[in-house]
Design an enzyme around this catalytic site. Sequence first.
Site, PDB file in Angstrom:
ATOM      1  N   SER A 112       0.542  -1.292  -0.260  1.00 15.91           N
ATOM      2  CA  SER A 112      -0.161  -0.582  -0.011  1.00 15.91           C
ATOM      3  C   SER A 112       0.861   0.919  -0.036  1.00 15.91           C
ATOM      4  O   SER A 112       1.948   1.344   0.568  1.00 15.91           O
ATOM      5  CB  SER A 112      -0.741  -0.380   1.464  1.00 15.91           C
ATOM      6  OG  SER A 112      -1.584   1.212   1.497  1.00 15.91           O
ATOM      7  N   TYR A 141      -1.597  -0.198   9.935  1.00 13.18           N
ATOM      8  CA  TYR A 141      -1.979  -0.861   8.822  1.00 13.18           C
ATOM      9  C   TYR A 141      -0.742  -1.198   7.909  1.00 13.18           C
ATOM     10  O   TYR A 141      -0.594  -1.081   7.528  1.00 13.18           O
ATOM     11  CB  TYR A 141      -3.367  -0.014   7.911  1.00 13.18           C
ATOM     12  CG  TYR A 141      -3.619  -0.529   6.169  1.00 13.18           C
ATOM     13  CD1 TYR A 141      -4.208  -1.790   6.267  1.00 13.18           C
ATOM     14  CD2 TYR A 141      -3.224   0.508   5.396  1.00 13.18           C
ATOM     15  CE1 TYR A 141      -4.234  -1.860   5.109  1.00 13.18           C
ATOM     16  CE2 TYR A 141      -3.632   0.430   4.515  1.00 13.18           C
ATOM     17  CZ  TYR A 141      -4.246  -1.307   4.017  1.00 13.18           C
ATOM     18  OH  TYR A 141      -3.897  -1.749   2.681  1.00 13.18           O
TER      19      TYR A 141
HETATM   20  N1  LIG Z   1      -8.106  -0.469  -1.736  1.00 16.43           N
HETATM   21  C1  LIG Z   1      -7.862   0.298  -2.099  1.00 16.43           C
HETATM   22  O1  LIG Z   1      -7.602   1.616  -2.415  1.00 16.43           O
HETATM   23  C2  LIG Z   1      -6.165   0.147  -1.631  1.00 16.43           C
HETATM   24  C3  LIG Z   1      -5.503   0.310  -1.366  1.00 16.43           C
HETATM   25  C4  LIG Z   1      -3.336  -0.119  -0.719  1.00 16.43           C
HETATM   26  C5  LIG Z   1      -3.423  -1.007  -0.665  1.00 16.43           C
HETATM   27  N2  LIG Z   1      -4.615  -2.588  -0.813  1.00 16.43           N
HETATM   28  C6  LIG Z   1      -4.852  -3.089  -0.883  1.00 16.43           C
HETATM   29  O2  LIG Z   1      -5.372  -4.553  -1.454  1.00 16.43           O
HETATM   30  C7  LIG Z   1      -6.391  -5.110  -1.677  1.00 16.43           C
HETATM   31  C8  LIG Z   1      -6.911  -5.188  -1.699  1.00 16.43           C
HETATM   32  O3  LIG Z   1      -8.161  -4.781  -1.006  1.00 16.43           O
HETATM   33  P1  LIG Z   1      -9.193  -4.126  -1.454  1.00 16.43           P
HETATM   34  O4  LIG Z   1     -10.064  -3.204  -1.408  1.00 16.43           O
HETATM   35  O5  LIG Z   1      -9.665  -4.972  -2.162  1.00 16.43           O
HETATM   36  O6  LIG Z   1      -9.739  -4.915   0.034  1.00 16.43           O
HETATM   37  P2  LIG Z   1     -11.643  -5.238  -0.322  1.00 16.43           P
HETATM   38  O7  LIG Z   1     -11.655  -5.297   1.815  1.00 16.43           O
HETATM   39  O8  LIG Z   1     -12.282  -4.824  -0.371  1.00 16.43           O
HETATM   40  O9  LIG Z   1     -10.975  -6.641   0.380  1.00 16.43           O
HETATM   41  C9  LIG Z   1      -9.922  -7.706   0.837  1.00 16.43           C
HETATM   42  C10 LIG Z   1     -11.335  -8.645   1.100  1.00 16.43           C
HETATM   43  O10 LIG Z   1     -10.119 -10.060   1.410  1.00 16.43           O
HETATM   44  C11 LIG Z   1     -11.015 -10.794   2.586  1.00 16.43           C
HETATM   45  N3  LIG Z   1     -10.306 -10.903   3.879  1.00 16.43           N
HETATM   46  C12 LIG Z   1      -9.969 -10.345   4.995  1.00 16.43           C
HETATM   47  N4  LIG Z   1      -9.519 -10.771   5.710  1.00 16.43           N
HETATM   48  C13 LIG Z   1      -9.155 -12.672   4.899  1.00 16.43           C
HETATM   49  C14 LIG Z   1      -8.639 -13.008   5.447  1.00 16.43           C
HETATM   50  N5  LIG Z   1      -7.733 -13.242   7.235  1.00 16.43           N
HETATM   51  N6  LIG Z   1      -9.017 -14.892   4.897  1.00 16.43           N
HETATM   52  C15 LIG Z   1      -9.631 -14.958   4.058  1.00 16.43           C
HETATM   53  N7  LIG Z   1     -10.130 -13.166   3.196  1.00 16.43           N
HETATM   54  C16 LIG Z   1     -10.097 -12.361   3.968  1.00 16.43           C
HETATM   55  C17 LIG Z   1     -12.348 -10.237   3.010  1.00 16.43           C
HETATM   56  O11 LIG Z   1     -13.650 -10.489   3.204  1.00 16.43           O
HETATM   57  C18 LIG Z   1     -12.223  -9.005   1.741  1.00 16.43           C
HETATM   58  O12 LIG Z   1     -12.977  -9.338   0.566  1.00 16.43           O
HETATM   59  C19 LIG Z   1      -5.121  -5.452   0.002  1.00 16.43           C
HETATM   60  O13 LIG Z   1      -4.446  -6.572   1.143  1.00 16.43           O
HETATM   61  C20 LIG Z   1      -5.955  -3.811   0.727  1.00 16.43           C
HETATM   62  O14 LIG Z   1      -5.154  -3.796   1.875  1.00 16.43           O
HETATM   63  C21 LIG Z   1      -6.289  -1.691  -1.058  1.00 16.43           C
END
Ligand SMILES: NC(=O)c1ccc[n+]([C@@H]2O[C@H](COP(=O)([O-])OP(=O)(O)OC[C@H]3O[C@@H](n4cnc5c(N)ncnc54)[C@H](O)[C@@H]3O)[C@@H](O)[C@H]2O)c1
Length: 325
Positions: free
Chosen positions: A127, A152
Amino acid sequence: MKILITGAAGFIGFHLSRLLASNGIEVVGIDSLNEYYPVRLKLDRLNELKQYKSFSFKTINICDKEALDVLFENERFSTVINLAAQAGVRYSIDKPYKYIDSNLIGFINVLEACRNNPVKHLIYASSSSVYGNSNDIPFSTNDRTDEPVSLYAATKKSNELMAHSYAHLYNIPITGLRFFTVYGPWGRPDMAYFSFTKKILKGDKIEVFNEGNMERDFTYIDDIVNAIEKLIDLPFDKNGEQEKPYRLFNIGNNKPVKLMDFISTLEKHIGKQAIKEFLPMQKGDVYRTYADISDLEERINFTPATSIDRGLKHFIDWYTKYYSG
Ligand SMILES: NC(=O)c1ccc[n+]([C@@H]2O[C@H](COP(=O)([O-])OP(=O)(O)OC[C@H]3O[C@@H](n4cnc5c(N)ncnc54)[C@H](O)[C@@H]3O)[C@@H](O)[C@H]2O)c1
């Protein structure tokens, strides 16, 4: 080619699963379907994915080492894309252990599974938050990232260090991706563009932190998943020279947007003014994000194609359709 996508019911995981499965690639998605935000939205995303024969889904928590090991032994994945994590900066103030569980314990389970069942490539989500409140802009992967301002961010930085050690020790080709504020249809209800839209439509006031003096490098979801697709098969040797089996990229828009301009764009597409409450900076937040994407430009010709104006329009169109049904 058989690809595992963890967090497949999540925002980015859903879009990536859909893109790959629609191109006929065999995708196995797993997700714990946790209740951080409404599970209904995660189930609806999975429902959309049902139409693709090459996509299958299992409810598995990556903290469940046994279940993960059985899955890896049975499926023999060529590539693993780890997107499962506890996301969100503000929630990490209230629920720190959720981050330790999914982002550290879950992540080591994925690394161990890849160590014991060799894969061609492991890609994982980091991130932009690892840059903390750095003043060196744009943020480059060569910058120091040892001053996280939220737990985080600290777990994401830990992932990068853990992944580096496994790449080095066990020769697992690993790519880390630092995402910059990803937005779009089927997005995350905890993120500002989503919650602001909901509140503006309802006539509720929106909370504008740091008196609106913030900037984010908003990146449209299609630009993100198109880049990930290209990275899956990108060789680790550059210009014929063998690199070490670990690399890290920023994936951002390279065009930060001021918070107040972002709110005006939302108001324009919603067709309604927001009622704004100006508040001080929130704990854990950063003032600005801005990605240097020259590495990705060079390696996969990455040029984000979606302006904030067009991207937010797509989001509002989806939002009004989804919640009117
Ligand atoms: N969306 C953004 O702007 C952004 C920015 C930086 C980093 N990220 C990273 O990208 C990745 C995806 O993010 P997103 O925006 O799709 O978030 P999101 O919360 O929509 O997706 C994450 C998914 O992982 C699942 N999850 C969480 N813990 C889990 C576990 N222990 N076992 C199995 N499943 C689990 C959740 O149920 C969720 O559906 C994450 O790692 C997040 O930290 C996202």
